[in-house]
Design a protein around this motif. Structure first.
Motif, PDB file in Angstrom:
ATOM      1  N   THR A 185       4.295  -1.994  14.419  1.00  0.00           N
ATOM      2  CA  THR A 185       5.121  -2.543  13.346  1.00  0.00           C
ATOM      3  C   THR A 185       4.600  -2.005  12.019  1.00  0.00           C
ATOM      4  O   THR A 185       3.415  -2.125  11.712  1.00  0.00           O
ATOM      5  CB  THR A 185       5.067  -4.081  13.322  1.00  0.00           C
ATOM      6  N   LEU A 186       5.474  -1.387  11.249  1.00  0.00           N
ATOM      7  CA  LEU A 186       5.114  -0.813   9.951  1.00  0.00           C
ATOM      8  C   LEU A 186       5.701  -1.682   8.847  1.00  0.00           C
ATOM      9  O   LEU A 186       6.909  -1.920   8.812  1.00  0.00           O
ATOM     10  CB  LEU A 186       5.642   0.616   9.841  1.00  0.00           C
ATOM     11  N   LEU A 187       4.830  -2.166   7.951  1.00  0.00           N
ATOM     12  CA  LEU A 187       5.241  -3.057   6.865  1.00  0.00           C
ATOM     13  C   LEU A 187       4.978  -2.376   5.529  1.00  0.00           C
ATOM     14  O   LEU A 187       3.840  -2.024   5.220  1.00  0.00           O
ATOM     15  CB  LEU A 187       4.454  -4.365   6.934  1.00  0.00           C
ATOM     16  N   GLU A 188       6.037  -2.179   4.754  1.00  0.00           N
ATOM     17  CA  GLU A 188       5.914  -1.499   3.460  1.00  0.00           C
ATOM     18  C   GLU A 188       6.569  -2.353   2.382  1.00  0.00           C
ATOM     19  O   GLU A 188       7.684  -2.841   2.560  1.00  0.00           O
ATOM     20  CB  GLU A 188       6.575  -0.126   3.517  1.00  0.00           C
ATOM     21  N   ALA A 189       5.864  -2.523   1.255  1.00  0.00           N
ATOM     22  CA  ALA A 189       6.352  -3.388   0.185  1.00  0.00           C
ATOM     23  C   ALA A 189       7.543  -2.805  -0.562  1.00  0.00           C
ATOM     24  O   ALA A 189       8.370  -3.543  -1.103  1.00  0.00           O
ATOM     25  CB  ALA A 189       5.217  -3.685  -0.797  1.00  0.00           C
ATOM     26  N   GLY A 221      10.384  -3.441   1.977  1.00  0.00           N
ATOM     27  CA  GLY A 221      10.394  -4.547   1.037  1.00  0.00           C
ATOM     28  C   GLY A 221       9.645  -5.758   1.560  1.00  0.00           C
ATOM     29  O   GLY A 221      10.008  -6.901   1.264  1.00  0.00           O
ATOM     30  N   ALA A 222       8.601  -5.516   2.341  1.00  0.00           N
ATOM     31  CA  ALA A 222       7.882  -6.601   3.006  1.00  0.00           C
ATOM     32  C   ALA A 222       6.661  -7.033   2.198  1.00  0.00           C
ATOM     33  O   ALA A 222       5.822  -6.208   1.830  1.00  0.00           O
ATOM     34  CB  ALA A 222       7.442  -6.165   4.398  1.00  0.00           C
ATOM     35  N   LYS A 223       6.553  -8.314   1.924  1.00  0.00           N
ATOM     36  CA  LYS A 223       5.389  -8.891   1.273  1.00  0.00           C
ATOM     37  C   LYS A 223       4.576  -9.619   2.333  1.00  0.00           C
ATOM     38  O   LYS A 223       5.030 -10.610   2.908  1.00  0.00           O
ATOM     39  CB  LYS A 223       5.821  -9.862   0.168  1.00  0.00           C
ATOM     40  N   VAL A 224       3.362  -9.129   2.590  1.00  0.00           N
ATOM     41  CA  VAL A 224       2.567  -9.690   3.688  1.00  0.00           C
ATOM     42  C   VAL A 224       1.653 -10.797   3.189  1.00  0.00           C
ATOM     43  O   VAL A 224       1.193 -10.793   2.042  1.00  0.00           O
ATOM     44  CB  VAL A 224       1.723  -8.597   4.371  1.00  0.00           C
ATOM     45  N   PHE A 238       5.069 -12.425   6.934  1.00  0.00           N
ATOM     46  CA  PHE A 238       5.570 -11.584   5.844  1.00  0.00           C
ATOM     47  C   PHE A 238       6.983 -12.002   5.486  1.00  0.00           C
ATOM     48  O   PHE A 238       7.691 -12.647   6.274  1.00  0.00           O
ATOM     49  CB  PHE A 238       5.531 -10.098   6.223  1.00  0.00           C
ATOM     50  N   GLU A 239       7.368 -11.623   4.277  1.00  0.00           N
ATOM     51  CA  GLU A 239       8.723 -11.889   3.804  1.00  0.00           C
ATOM     52  C   GLU A 239       9.425 -10.560   3.575  1.00  0.00           C
ATOM     53  O   GLU A 239       8.881  -9.668   2.921  1.00  0.00           O
ATOM     54  CB  GLU A 239       8.690 -12.692   2.514  1.00  0.00           C
ATOM     55  N   GLU A 245       9.080 -14.023   8.291  1.00  0.00           N
ATOM     56  CA  GLU A 245       8.853 -13.716   9.701  1.00  0.00           C
ATOM     57  C   GLU A 245       7.365 -13.746  10.008  1.00  0.00           C
ATOM     58  O   GLU A 245       6.520 -13.643   9.113  1.00  0.00           O
ATOM     59  CB  GLU A 245       9.413 -12.337  10.061  1.00  0.00           C
ATOM     60  N   LYS A 246       7.048 -13.887  11.289  1.00  0.00           N
ATOM     61  CA  LYS A 246       5.676 -13.811  11.756  1.00  0.00           C
ATOM     62  C   LYS A 246       5.626 -12.942  13.003  1.00  0.00           C
ATOM     63  O   LYS A 246       6.524 -12.990  13.835  1.00  0.00           O
ATOM     64  CB  LYS A 246       5.120 -15.205  12.073  1.00  0.00           C
ATOM     65  N   ILE A 247       4.580 -12.142  13.105  1.00  0.00           N
ATOM     66  CA  ILE A 247       4.364 -11.341  14.303  1.00  0.00           C
ATOM     67  C   ILE A 247       2.931 -11.542  14.763  1.00  0.00           C
ATOM     68  O   ILE A 247       2.043 -11.854  13.973  1.00  0.00           O
ATOM     69  CB  ILE A 247       4.623  -9.834  14.061  1.00  0.00           C
TER      70      ILE A 247
END
Length: 452
Positions: A185-189, A221-224, A238-239, A245-247
């Protein structure tokens, strides 16, 4: 008991900028002392560029083996492949060790111990590099919350990983993890999710779609939020897109950039100006700091954090020390490479940047889908995109696709020399070759083309 030794140049830091300064200075006849508190080669050789690309090569071999049947190569017996990460790590470490072992021999005349010895130089080059940044609540402990420095030399592989940050480092690791079967899972702000800063957005989108197709889950656009421990691993909230959401994962790789190593060195007291972000201020025409006789190169300076840029800056600094008139690095035109699958490489202006700079431009693209060599190797995803001033020189060359890292050299030469499209279009490109895609794009900019 202390002693003193005199040198023409004392280099602080043994990474790409440091050892390049030492080697180039020694080849010019200077006496050089190279000071390094770890292994020579710095982050790039020991924990970054080299081991990361070794892992990406493993991923490529795995992809090729997994699609062998597409080429008519049928496995005798079981047709599935697995990755032995311990052996991958052993191979990666072997490559690093061989390269590190080669450097001391090259710099032997300048390598000294500083314990109890004062090194005096007619000039000093600071090349202390950078270390990974982290986020509040994401402090690195090397197993569950890791940096790229940990992941490049790890002997084990998580089953589920969250990569926080979709820049160059995050995208490269997402590509590796996805290809070797890790649930990634890739999370980018920032918007886009993949390489939001740097390359032409059109190229970044090709990579994003390729990663998703291969199984990467991407949230832009994810804020962790800081991770929480659970019985099953790590819970990361993250939002994104207005929803929370939660992983649950086994490991979190924080890839939110790097910071310069400049603290606790007494730089300010020595008259060397340092920015609020920790970068040493330099005159970029010579790499000289605000203290006469002291220079700085590489990641400790606020310039592109690329090993080959550090090499170039080291040459500029040594030439300045020699009293020559060096050509400064043209940072707007340096080549950039992202070693994902597909690879991305570029030099010069993007389409948007050229327009913003006020240029009247023309743009042409050539997809690898129509390239014979790309079809032969079974890797047709991507394109060559060239931006040129109307009736003027080439402003930018952008490539996403097979071996973009090698193909960009011609594009960089064209951009750096401000060549005209017809000049590059006149080059004879071997057939069949991936480089034909570059030639075809240049020809199209002249108003004539061979294929579409």
């Amino acid at each position: 008991m202390s002693s003193e030794q005199d040198y023409d140049v004392v280099v602080i830091g043994g990474g790409p900028g440091g050892y390049a300064a030492a080697l180039y200075g020694a080849s010019a006849g200077l006496t050089v002392a190279l000071v390094e508190d770890g292994a020579v080669g710095g982050t790039c050789l020991n924990r970054g560029c080299i081991p990361a690309k070794a892992l990406l090569q493993t991923a490529e071999v795995y992809r090729t083996a997994d699609h062998a049947a597409d080429f008519g190569v049928i496995a005798d017996g079981a047709s599935t492949f697995t990755v032995d990460w311990a052996k991958v790590s052993q191979r990666t470490n072997g490559i690093v060790d061989r390269l590190v072992g080669g450097l001391p021999g090259l710099t032997e005349t300048g390598a000294v111990s500083v314990n109890g010895t004062v090194l005096r130089g007619g000039a000093v080059v600071i090349a202390t590099g950078s270390v990974p940044r982290t986020l509040p609540g994401f402090e690195f402990e090397g197993e569950l919350i890791v940096s790229s420095d940990h992941s490049t030399r790890s002997a084990s592989l998580p089953e589920r990983v969250a990569v926080v940050g979709g820049g160059v480092i995050g995208s490269e690791f997402a590509s590796v993890f996805t290809d070797v079967g890790v649930h990634t899972t890739l999370l980018e702000a920032m918007p886009g999710g993949v390489l939001p800063v740097g390359p032409d957005p059109e190229l970044a989108d090709v990579l994003r779609r390729a990663l998703v197709k291969r199984g990467t889950t991407i949230h832009a656009g994810a804020k962790v939020n800081p991770p929480e421990m659970s019985d099953g691993g790590i819970v990361l909230g993250f939002e994104a897109n207005g929803a929370s959401e939660k992983i649950e994962v086994d490991q979190v790789l924080v890839a939110t950039g790097r910071r310069p190593v400049s603290a606790d060195m007494g730089l300010t007291e020595a008259g060397i100006q340092v920015s609020d972000k920790g970068f040493i201020e330099v005159d970029k025409t010579t790499m000289a700091t605000t203290r006469p006789g002291v220079y700085a190169v590489g990641d400790v300076v606020d310039t592109p954090g690329l090993a080959h840029v550090a090499y170039a800056e080291a040459i500029v600094a040594i030439k300045a020390i020699l009293g020559e008139q060096p050509d400064p690095v043209d940072y707007a035109r340096v080549p950039w490479i992202v070693y994902t699958h597909p690879e991305i490489a570029w030099a010069g202006y993007t389409e948007d940047a050229a327009k913003a700079a006020g240029y009247d431009i023309v743009v042409h693209k050539h997809k690898f889908a129509g390239n014979g060599r790309a079809m032969i190797i079974g890797d047709t995803d991507g394109m060559v995109k060239v931006v040129a001033q109307r009736d003027g020189p080439i402003l930018g060359v952008h490539i996403v696709g097979p071996w973009a890292s090698e193909l960009i050299a011609e594009g960089y030469l064209a951009v750096n020399w401000q060549a005209l499209p017809e000049e590059v279009g006149a080059f004879i490109h071997p057939h069949p070759s991936l480089s034909e895609a570059v030639g075809e794009t240049m020809l199209a900019l002249t108003g004539r083309a061979l294929h579409g």
